[in-house]
Enzyme design. Structure first.
Site, mmCIF file in Angstrom:
data_model
loop_
_atom_site.group_PDB
_atom_site.id
_atom_site.type_symbol
_atom_site.label_atom_id
_atom_site.label_comp_id
_atom_site.label_asym_id
_atom_site.label_seq_id
_atom_site.Cartn_x
_atom_site.Cartn_y
_atom_site.Cartn_z
ATOM 1 N N ILE A 135 -1.595 -2.342 -4.075
ATOM 2 C CA ILE A 135 -1.093 -3.793 -5.007
ATOM 3 C C ILE A 135 -2.001 -4.936 -4.213
ATOM 4 O O ILE A 135 -1.575 -5.478 -2.852
ATOM 5 C CB ILE A 135 0.390 -3.980 -5.215
ATOM 6 C CG1 ILE A 135 1.442 -2.720 -5.683
ATOM 7 C CG2 ILE A 135 1.048 -4.689 -6.679
ATOM 8 C CD1 ILE A 135 0.618 -1.604 -6.531
ATOM 9 N N GLN B 276 0.644 -1.199 0.142
ATOM 10 C CA GLN B 276 -0.140 0.115 0.065
ATOM 11 C C GLN B 276 1.124 1.129 0.308
ATOM 12 O O GLN B 276 1.983 1.747 0.779
ATOM 13 C CB GLN B 276 -0.834 0.196 1.393
ATOM 14 C CG GLN B 276 -1.323 1.470 1.785
ATOM 15 C CD GLN B 276 -2.775 1.316 1.509
ATOM 16 O OE1 GLN B 276 -3.792 0.728 2.309
ATOM 17 N NE2 GLN B 276 -3.504 2.451 0.991
ATOM 18 N N ALA C 116 1.563 5.660 -1.085
ATOM 19 C CA ALA C 116 0.714 6.787 -1.598
ATOM 20 C C ALA C 116 0.133 6.820 -2.672
ATOM 21 O O ALA C 116 -1.298 7.648 -2.307
ATOM 22 C CB ALA C 116 2.044 8.170 -1.485
ATOM 23 N N ASP D 122 11.889 6.480 -11.613
ATOM 24 C CA ASP D 122 11.849 5.521 -9.923
ATOM 25 C C ASP D 122 13.058 4.406 -9.933
ATOM 26 O O ASP D 122 12.584 3.657 -9.555
ATOM 27 C CB ASP D 122 10.386 5.946 -9.733
ATOM 28 C CG ASP D 122 10.628 5.522 -7.919
ATOM 29 O OD1 ASP D 122 11.549 5.980 -7.248
ATOM 30 O OD2 ASP D 122 9.606 4.799 -7.441
HETATM 31 P P1 AMP Z 1 4.501 -0.191 -6.934
HETATM 32 O O1 AMP Z 1 3.348 0.479 -6.394
HETATM 33 O O2 AMP Z 1 4.375 -0.762 -8.443
HETATM 34 O O3 AMP Z 1 5.665 -0.008 -6.508
HETATM 35 O O4 AMP Z 1 4.758 -1.453 -6.272
HETATM 36 C C1 AMP Z 1 4.787 -1.884 -4.970
HETATM 37 C C2 AMP Z 1 4.935 -3.306 -4.630
HETATM 38 O O5 AMP Z 1 4.399 -4.574 -5.273
HETATM 39 C C3 AMP Z 1 6.408 -3.491 -5.834
HETATM 40 O O6 AMP Z 1 7.645 -2.547 -4.522
HETATM 41 C C4 AMP Z 1 6.861 -4.524 -5.561
HETATM 42 O O7 AMP Z 1 7.019 -5.730 -3.787
HETATM 43 C C5 AMP Z 1 5.092 -5.214 -5.488
HETATM 44 N N1 AMP Z 1 4.884 -5.537 -7.635
HETATM 45 C C6 AMP Z 1 4.283 -4.408 -7.853
HETATM 46 N N2 AMP Z 1 4.002 -4.900 -9.130
HETATM 47 C C7 AMP Z 1 4.456 -5.651 -9.337
HETATM 48 C C8 AMP Z 1 4.576 -7.007 -10.244
HETATM 49 N N3 AMP Z 1 4.656 -6.981 -11.235
HETATM 50 N N4 AMP Z 1 5.419 -8.638 -9.984
HETATM 51 C C9 AMP Z 1 5.966 -8.659 -9.095
HETATM 52 N N5 AMP Z 1 5.719 -7.890 -7.657
HETATM 53 C C10 AMP Z 1 5.132 -6.567 -7.753
#
Ligand code: AMP
Length: 199
Positions: free
Chosen positions: A13, A7, A9, A116
């Site tokens: 996910i 979660q 900001a 990022d």
């Molecule tokens: P994000 O906001 O896209 O950075 O996602 C937050 C966290 O969710 C990431 O740091 C990963 O740990 C996990 N995550 C997001 N997208 C994926 C993906 N396609 N496959 C695996 N883990 C993911």
């Protein structure tokens, strides 16, 4: 079963049946109409960038579905490098950094800026290095924007991987080889100086 795995900001996910759902959550402090506009724009932009990255065969999650506030992605099962890089043997650390460099070069050759680039947004899955989270990404031909991506990964190495950040970054640059890489690495010095002035 739908499982909340992160979660941030901006988004929640979820993981369910090997599918990631990134749900951009409303921000109550924003005017609702403006908030809707920002959330739909960012969702669309992330989906577009990932689709472009996939078309050039970069290692990024496949886009399975996009709706105004949500994006569904292939789940990349592997090691999140922010958590595991320090525990790898040195040789593996250097190989992985080189792979991050190669993936970044591929994106930059195609004018995709990650926005990022940190070890939190890199996953090693079956020896294949994936870049995730293009939520702050954009398209640009500018050397400056590309060197800011390099600055971000370098900073992340200094902050989290302090045993040997210098060697790790050197291995990144070994992988980051393409026609403009020298100019971009040179430009990094200016970006870094400016970064220091800000503090
Ligand atoms: P994000 O906001 O896209 O950075 O996602 C937050 C966290 O969710 C990431 O740091 C990963 O740990 C996990 N995550 C997001 N997208 C994926 C993906 N396609 N496959 C695996 N883990 C993911």
């Amino acid at each position: 079963m739908k499982q909340l795995i992160s979660q941030g900001a901006e988004a929640k996910i979820f993981l369910s049946n090997e599918v990631i759902t990134k749900d951009r959550i409303p921000k109550t402090y924003r005017h609702p109409q403006l908030d809707n506009l920002i959330r739909t724009r960012r969702t669309k932009s992330e989906s577009k960038l990932l689709t472009k990255a996939l078309s050039i065969k970069a290692n990024v999650p496949k886009v399975l579905n996009t709706s105004p506030f949500k994006i569904q992605l292939e789940y990349i099962n592997g090691d999140r490098l922010s958590e595991t890089l320090n525990s790898y043997p040195e040789k593996k650390q250097f190989q992985v950094m080189q792979q991050i460099g190669e993936q970044t070069a591929l994106l930059h050759q195609n004018n995709i800026i990650h926005g990022d680039l940190t070890t939190s947004n890199t996953i090693l899955s079956k020896n294949k290095l994936f870049l995730i989270d293009f939520g702050l990404g954009f398209i640009s031909t500018k050397l400056e924007d590309k060197s800011v991506d390099l600055h971000l990964i370098k900073q992340a190495l200094e902050a989290k991987h302090f045993q040997n950040p210098k060697e790790l970054f050197e291995n990144f640059t070994k992988g980051y080889q393409w026609s403009d890489s020298e100019k971009i690495i040179e430009r990094l010095k200016i970006v870094e100086k400016r970064g220091r002035y800000k503090h």
